[in-house]
Design an enzyme around this catalytic site. Structure first.
Site, PDB file in Angstrom:
ATOM      1  N   SER A 103      47.900  37.821  30.297  1.00 47.73           N
ATOM      2  CA  SER A 103      48.041  37.153  28.873  1.00 47.73           C
ATOM      3  C   SER A 103      48.707  35.646  29.192  1.00 47.73           C
ATOM      4  O   SER A 103      48.027  34.869  29.919  1.00 47.73           O
ATOM      5  CB  SER A 103      49.102  37.937  28.140  1.00 47.73           C
ATOM      6  N   GLU A 208      39.436  37.297  28.826  1.00 51.02           N
ATOM      7  CA  GLU A 208      39.781  38.618  27.761  1.00 51.02           C
ATOM      8  C   GLU A 208      40.848  37.675  26.972  1.00 51.02           C
ATOM      9  O   GLU A 208      41.083  36.672  27.003  1.00 51.02           O
ATOM     10  CB  GLU A 208      40.718  39.584  28.446  1.00 51.02           C
ATOM     11  N   HIS A 279      44.204  43.202  26.932  1.00 44.65           N
ATOM     12  CA  HIS A 279      45.348  43.982  26.213  1.00 44.65           C
ATOM     13  C   HIS A 279      44.753  45.403  25.770  1.00 44.65           C
ATOM     14  O   HIS A 279      44.866  45.575  24.638  1.00 44.65           O
ATOM     15  CB  HIS A 279      45.885  43.087  25.074  1.00 44.65           C
TER      16      HIS A 279
END
Length: 306
Positions: A103, A208, A279
């Site tokens: 992230s 992602e 995630h």
């Protein structure tokens, strides 16, 4: 027994009970866990002010741990990039420390790669994974392999839609020595035009994101396309894009629409899906900035770096 150093370079940890539970789980799994003294610091939405979080990164680099593990993502590392201790980060990696996260940690990883050529690892975070129920067996097994120095590769099963889009893959596909890199799409796109986005030619780019509607995902991909990043890759690997809501206004515009559009923009460059990363509970641990071998045999996709 592998040593872990747990620190907070991005968002603040709000659930202290879950934090303690996650640390106990790692200890029960046999890890020696050292917690940074500012791991639970809080300043606005951050895990401490900028100086506090920079000092935590410096302590992690000096810790001598096998793995430096972030508590969570959120936001906060991009604003630190001009001040990161790149030499210390690189020296720790050269001594064998694995810098692991996902992230917001993408900013740290890509900047370290751009500034010093430092390889890091995309993988779990303390609060994202060990604070949740139940623990994912694949995620923890991949992490254990990394921490023990025995990880040599990872694989997943391609969706049938990929083989329909690229019939030639059924005959097999292989790339040797391509640098694997990427991470969170929003963070990566935000580094375009800065000295913190590495130039990787002939690489394997994995992406992602979370909480981004498909039209925003397309907009971010368009930024990478029009800046020339995507056309320089050997393949694009798409992980999980989740936690968003479609609306009646979309009229059929969805994530699959974006993937089909992207494939049409990149003839000759496979855009593959289904990569277990993002995630989501099940995530692989992937080297960022390291040459790998990519192999497709039938529906089996493999990334090898051992």
């Amino acid at each position: 027994m592998p040593n872990l150093y747990v620190y907070s370079p991005s968002g603040a940890v709000r659930d202290r009970a879950a934090f303690r539970r996650a640390v106990r789980r790692l200890q029960a799994a046999g890890y020696a866990v050292e917690v940074d003294p500012a791991a639970l610091a809080s300043h606005q939405r951050f895990a401490g002010d900028d100086d506090t979080r920079l000092a935590a990164i410096e302590r992690a680099a000096a810790s001598g741990a096998n793995v430096a593990l972030t508590t969570r993502g959120g936001y906060g590392l991009t604003r630190l990039l001009p001040r990161l201790p790149y030499d210390a980060i690189d020296e720790a990696a050269a001594r064998g420390m694995a810098w692991v996260g996902l992230s917001d940690f993408t900013a740290f990883q890509l900047a370290a790669l751009a500034q010093r050529g430092t390889a890091t690892w995309a993988g779990p975070a303390l609060m994202e994974d060990w604070a949740t129920e139940p623990l994912d067996e694949i995620t923890t097994a991949c992490f254990n392999d990394l921490a023990q120095g025995v990880g040599e590769g990872a694989g997943w099963r391609l969706p049938l839609a990929d083989l329909r889009a690229y019939p030639a893959l059924a005959d097999g596909w292989r790339v040797d020595g391509a640098v694997l890199w990427g991470g969170n799409l929003s963070i990566l796109a935000g580094l375009v035009g800065t000295p913190y986005l590495p130039r990787v030619d002939g690489g394997l780019l994995f992406l992602e994101d979370v909480g981004e509607h498909p039209y925003r995902i397309e907009r971010l991909l368009t930024q990478l396309l029009q800046s020339g990043v995507l056309e320089r890759q050997r393949a694009i690997l798409l992980g999980a894009f989740n936690r968003y809501a479609l609306t009646p206004h979309d009229r059929g515009f969805r994530l699959e629409t974006v993937v089909a559009w992207l494939r049409a923009q990149l003839p000759g460059i496979p855009v593959l899906t289904g990569l277990p990363f993002g995630h989501v509970p099940t995530k692989l641990v992937l080297p960022v900035g390291r040459p790998v071998q990519a192999v497709i045999e039938g529906r089996s996709a493999l990334l090898l770096w051992g």
